[in-house]
Design a protein around this motif. Structure first.
Motif, PDB file in Angstrom:
ATOM      1  N   ARG A  19       0.153  24.632  39.199  1.00  0.00           N
ATOM      2  CA  ARG A  19       1.788  24.102  39.955  1.00  0.00           C
ATOM      3  C   ARG A  19       2.015  24.502  41.146  1.00  0.00           C
ATOM      4  O   ARG A  19       2.433  25.966  41.127  1.00  0.00           O
ATOM      5  CB  ARG A  19       2.609  24.791  38.133  1.00  0.00           C
ATOM      6  CG  ARG A  19       3.656  23.938  38.551  1.00  0.00           C
ATOM      7  CD  ARG A  19       4.905  24.693  37.345  1.00  0.00           C
ATOM      8  NE  ARG A  19       6.112  23.710  38.021  1.00  0.00           N
ATOM      9  CZ  ARG A  19       7.754  24.206  37.677  1.00  0.00           C
ATOM     10  NH1 ARG A  19       7.186  25.351  37.070  1.00  0.00           N
ATOM     11  NH2 ARG A  19       8.617  23.272  37.072  1.00  0.00           N
ATOM     12  N   LEU A  20       2.138  23.520  42.127  1.00  0.00           N
ATOM     13  CA  LEU A  20       2.693  23.765  43.620  1.00  0.00           C
ATOM     14  C   LEU A  20       3.893  24.142  43.327  1.00  0.00           C
ATOM     15  O   LEU A  20       4.636  23.267  42.203  1.00  0.00           O
ATOM     16  CB  LEU A  20       1.784  23.686  44.188  1.00  0.00           C
ATOM     17  CG  LEU A  20       0.805  22.961  44.641  1.00  0.00           C
ATOM     18  CD1 LEU A  20       0.256  21.960  45.202  1.00  0.00           C
ATOM     19  CD2 LEU A  20      -0.588  24.239  44.542  1.00  0.00           C
ATOM     20  N   SER A  21       4.542  25.128  44.176  1.00  0.00           N
ATOM     21  CA  SER A  21       6.224  24.872  44.900  1.00  0.00           C
ATOM     22  C   SER A  21       6.284  25.112  46.247  1.00  0.00           C
ATOM     23  O   SER A  21       5.066  25.139  46.757  1.00  0.00           O
ATOM     24  CB  SER A  21       6.496  25.498  44.016  1.00  0.00           C
ATOM     25  OG  SER A  21       6.290  26.186  42.408  1.00  0.00           O
ATOM     26  N   HIS A  53      16.209  10.326  47.245  1.00  0.00           N
ATOM     27  CA  HIS A  53      16.716  11.793  46.738  1.00  0.00           C
ATOM     28  C   HIS A  53      17.863  11.688  45.164  1.00  0.00           C
ATOM     29  O   HIS A  53      18.161  12.228  44.533  1.00  0.00           O
ATOM     30  CB  HIS A  53      18.065  11.012  47.636  1.00  0.00           C
ATOM     31  CG  HIS A  53      19.840  11.291  46.964  1.00  0.00           C
ATOM     32  ND1 HIS A  53      20.358  13.451  47.822  1.00  0.00           N
ATOM     33  CD2 HIS A  53      20.790  10.669  46.790  1.00  0.00           C
ATOM     34  CE1 HIS A  53      21.280  12.622  46.955  1.00  0.00           C
ATOM     35  NE2 HIS A  53      21.518  11.729  46.721  1.00  0.00           N
ATOM     36  N   GLY A  54      17.371  10.101  44.755  1.00  0.00           N
ATOM     37  CA  GLY A  54      17.812   9.342  43.436  1.00  0.00           C
ATOM     38  C   GLY A  54      17.436   9.753  42.072  1.00  0.00           C
ATOM     39  O   GLY A  54      17.688   9.096  41.163  1.00  0.00           O
ATOM     40  N   GLY A  55      16.224  10.284  42.474  1.00  0.00           N
ATOM     41  CA  GLY A  55      14.857  10.952  41.604  1.00  0.00           C
ATOM     42  C   GLY A  55      13.679   9.666  41.380  1.00  0.00           C
ATOM     43  O   GLY A  55      12.089   9.620  40.481  1.00  0.00           O
ATOM     44  N   THR A  56      13.650   8.712  42.187  1.00  0.00           N
ATOM     45  CA  THR A  56      11.999   7.300  42.417  1.00  0.00           C
ATOM     46  C   THR A  56      11.055   8.116  42.719  1.00  0.00           C
ATOM     47  O   THR A  56      11.820   9.259  43.533  1.00  0.00           O
ATOM     48  CB  THR A  56      12.891   6.939  42.844  1.00  0.00           C
ATOM     49  OG1 THR A  56      13.741   5.991  42.315  1.00  0.00           O
ATOM     50  CG2 THR A  56      11.500   5.279  43.270  1.00  0.00           C
ATOM     51  N   THR A  57      10.872   8.058  42.209  1.00  0.00           N
ATOM     52  CA  THR A  57       8.957   8.769  42.187  1.00  0.00           C
ATOM     53  C   THR A  57       8.165   8.110  42.925  1.00  0.00           C
ATOM     54  O   THR A  57       7.351   6.782  42.159  1.00  0.00           O
ATOM     55  CB  THR A  57       8.670   9.586  41.325  1.00  0.00           C
ATOM     56  OG1 THR A  57       8.095   9.362  40.285  1.00  0.00           O
ATOM     57  CG2 THR A  57       9.361  10.716  41.026  1.00  0.00           C
ATOM     58  N   PHE A  67      -0.643  13.635  37.845  1.00  0.00           N
ATOM     59  CA  PHE A  67      -0.214  14.898  38.924  1.00  0.00           C
ATOM     60  C   PHE A  67       1.131  14.438  38.652  1.00  0.00           C
ATOM     61  O   PHE A  67       1.402  13.554  38.096  1.00  0.00           O
ATOM     62  CB  PHE A  67      -0.629  14.794  39.975  1.00  0.00           C
ATOM     63  CG  PHE A  67      -1.607  15.334  41.006  1.00  0.00           C
ATOM     64  CD1 PHE A  67      -2.617  16.214  39.861  1.00  0.00           C
ATOM     65  CD2 PHE A  67      -2.058  15.760  42.098  1.00  0.00           C
ATOM     66  CE1 PHE A  67      -3.580  16.478  40.314  1.00  0.00           C
ATOM     67  CE2 PHE A  67      -3.362  16.199  42.332  1.00  0.00           C
ATOM     68  CZ  PHE A  67      -3.940  16.502  41.747  1.00  0.00           C
ATOM     69  N   THR A  68       2.328  15.623  38.537  1.00  0.00           N
ATOM     70  CA  THR A  68       3.668  15.361  38.304  1.00  0.00           C
ATOM     71  C   THR A  68       4.868  16.128  38.905  1.00  0.00           C
ATOM     72  O   THR A  68       4.618  17.327  39.647  1.00  0.00           O
ATOM     73  CB  THR A  68       4.719  15.384  37.132  1.00  0.00           C
ATOM     74  OG1 THR A  68       3.543  14.940  35.789  1.00  0.00           O
ATOM     75  CG2 THR A  68       6.220  15.573  36.740  1.00  0.00           C
ATOM     76  N   ILE A  69       5.741  15.275  40.063  1.00  0.00           N
ATOM     77  CA  ILE A  69       5.777  15.316  41.160  1.00  0.00           C
ATOM     78  C   ILE A  69       8.066  15.809  41.007  1.00  0.00           C
ATOM     79  O   ILE A  69       8.140  15.022  39.802  1.00  0.00           O
ATOM     80  CB  ILE A  69       5.844  14.808  42.596  1.00  0.00           C
ATOM     81  CG1 ILE A  69       7.253  15.521  43.400  1.00  0.00           C
ATOM     82  CG2 ILE A  69       6.891  13.136  42.303  1.00  0.00           C
ATOM     83  CD1 ILE A  69       7.207  14.709  44.773  1.00  0.00           C
ATOM     84  N   THR A  77      13.890  23.153  45.129  1.00  0.00           N
ATOM     85  CA  THR A  77      12.647  23.793  45.141  1.00  0.00           C
ATOM     86  C   THR A  77      12.114  22.101  44.506  1.00  0.00           C
ATOM     87  O   THR A  77      12.677  21.283  43.809  1.00  0.00           O
ATOM     88  CB  THR A  77      12.808  24.438  43.959  1.00  0.00           C
ATOM     89  OG1 THR A  77      13.243  26.422  44.660  1.00  0.00           O
ATOM     90  CG2 THR A  77      10.797  25.001  44.001  1.00  0.00           C
ATOM     91  N   LEU A  78      10.642  22.182  45.115  1.00  0.00           N
ATOM     92  CA  LEU A  78       9.482  21.552  44.643  1.00  0.00           C
ATOM     93  C   LEU A  78       8.938  21.196  44.573  1.00  0.00           C
ATOM     94  O   LEU A  78       8.565  22.334  44.626  1.00  0.00           O
ATOM     95  CB  LEU A  78       9.640  19.897  46.542  1.00  0.00           C
ATOM     96  CG  LEU A  78       8.995  18.967  45.620  1.00  0.00           C
ATOM     97  CD1 LEU A  78       9.103  18.043  45.509  1.00  0.00           C
ATOM     98  CD2 LEU A  78       8.506  18.831  47.229  1.00  0.00           C
ATOM     99  N   TYR A  79       8.169  21.240  43.748  1.00  0.00           N
ATOM    100  CA  TYR A  79       6.995  21.089  42.686  1.00  0.00           C
ATOM    101  C   TYR A  79       6.062  20.234  42.152  1.00  0.00           C
ATOM    102  O   TYR A  79       6.634  18.636  42.639  1.00  0.00           O
ATOM    103  CB  TYR A  79       7.458  21.707  41.070  1.00  0.00           C
ATOM    104  CG  TYR A  79       8.370  22.345  40.835  1.00  0.00           C
ATOM    105  CD1 TYR A  79       9.642  22.152  40.736  1.00  0.00           C
ATOM    106  CD2 TYR A  79       8.380  23.839  41.058  1.00  0.00           C
ATOM    107  CE1 TYR A  79      10.781  23.277  40.456  1.00  0.00           C
ATOM    108  CE2 TYR A  79       8.747  24.749  41.078  1.00  0.00           C
ATOM    109  CZ  TYR A  79      10.609  24.773  40.186  1.00  0.00           C
ATOM    110  OH  TYR A  79      11.477  25.883  40.458  1.00  0.00           O
ATOM    111  N   LEU A  80       4.725  20.191  41.972  1.00  0.00           N
ATOM    112  CA  LEU A  80       3.877  19.703  41.920  1.00  0.00           C
ATOM    113  C   LEU A  80       2.905  20.092  40.801  1.00  0.00           C
ATOM    114  O   LEU A  80       1.809  21.053  40.814  1.00  0.00           O
ATOM    115  CB  LEU A  80       3.003  19.283  42.981  1.00  0.00           C
ATOM    116  CG  LEU A  80       1.816  18.309  42.601  1.00  0.00           C
ATOM    117  CD1 LEU A  80       2.542  16.768  42.768  1.00  0.00           C
ATOM    118  CD2 LEU A  80       0.842  18.018  43.940  1.00  0.00           C
ATOM    119  N   GLN A  81       3.175  18.910  40.086  1.00  0.00           N
ATOM    120  CA  GLN A  81       2.573  19.823  38.520  1.00  0.00           C
ATOM    121  C   GLN A  81       1.003  18.716  38.356  1.00  0.00           C
ATOM    122  O   GLN A  81       1.436  17.881  38.293  1.00  0.00           O
ATOM    123  CB  GLN A  81       3.113  19.363  37.097  1.00  0.00           C
ATOM    124  CG  GLN A  81       1.709  19.821  36.121  1.00  0.00           C
ATOM    125  CD  GLN A  81       1.919  21.892  35.466  1.00  0.00           C
ATOM    126  OE1 GLN A  81       2.834  21.571  35.959  1.00  0.00           O
ATOM    127  NE2 GLN A  81       0.799  22.195  35.617  1.00  0.00           N
TER     128      GLN A  81
END
Length: 124
Positions: A19-21, A53-57, A67-69, A77-81
């Motif tokens: 998991r990246l932060s 901004h609205g959460g669209t990935t 992977f999940t952003i 804080t941004l994550y990448l699982q």
């Protein structure tokens, strides 16, 4: 001044997870859209996951389903699982940010701000 600092990289065997932060500081208006990029030796930097901004990935085909952003509600804080990692995922991973609320091409490289990167190495 916006500063992005990545963490969480490391070495893992194929099939493992990391998991990246990415911690963002500075004006919050500057990181409405954020993304993860990666660059392997001898290859171009590629966008792999983005969140608006609205959460669209948006995801690159190479990581879709693995992977999940995501990011904290305050967007600092941004994550990448990353699950089911493969040797081809070995690269330097970068966090990027942009003040635009939405982008026509979320995985394009024209983000305004970049972190220094964190190394991910996947062994077979």
């Amino acid at each position: 001044q916006v500063k992005l600092v990545e963490s969480g990289g490391g070495s893992v065997q194929a099939g493992g997870s990391l998991r990246l932060s990415c911690s963002a500081s500075g004006s919050r208006l500057s990181y409405n859209s954020m993304a993860w990029f990666r660059q392997a030796p001898g290859k171009e930097r590629e966008g792999i996951a983005a969140i608006e901004h609205g959460g669209t990935t948006t995801y690159a085909n190479s990581v879709l389903g693995r992977f999940t952003i995501s990011r904290e509600n305050n967007k600092t804080t941004l994550y990448l699982q990353m699950n089911n990692l493969k040797p081809d995922d070995t690269a330097m991973y970068y966090c990027a940010a942009d003040p635009r609320w939405s982008r026509a091409h979320p995985l394009a490289r024209d983000y305004d701000y970049w972190g220094q990167g964190t190394q991910v190495t996947v062994s077979s």
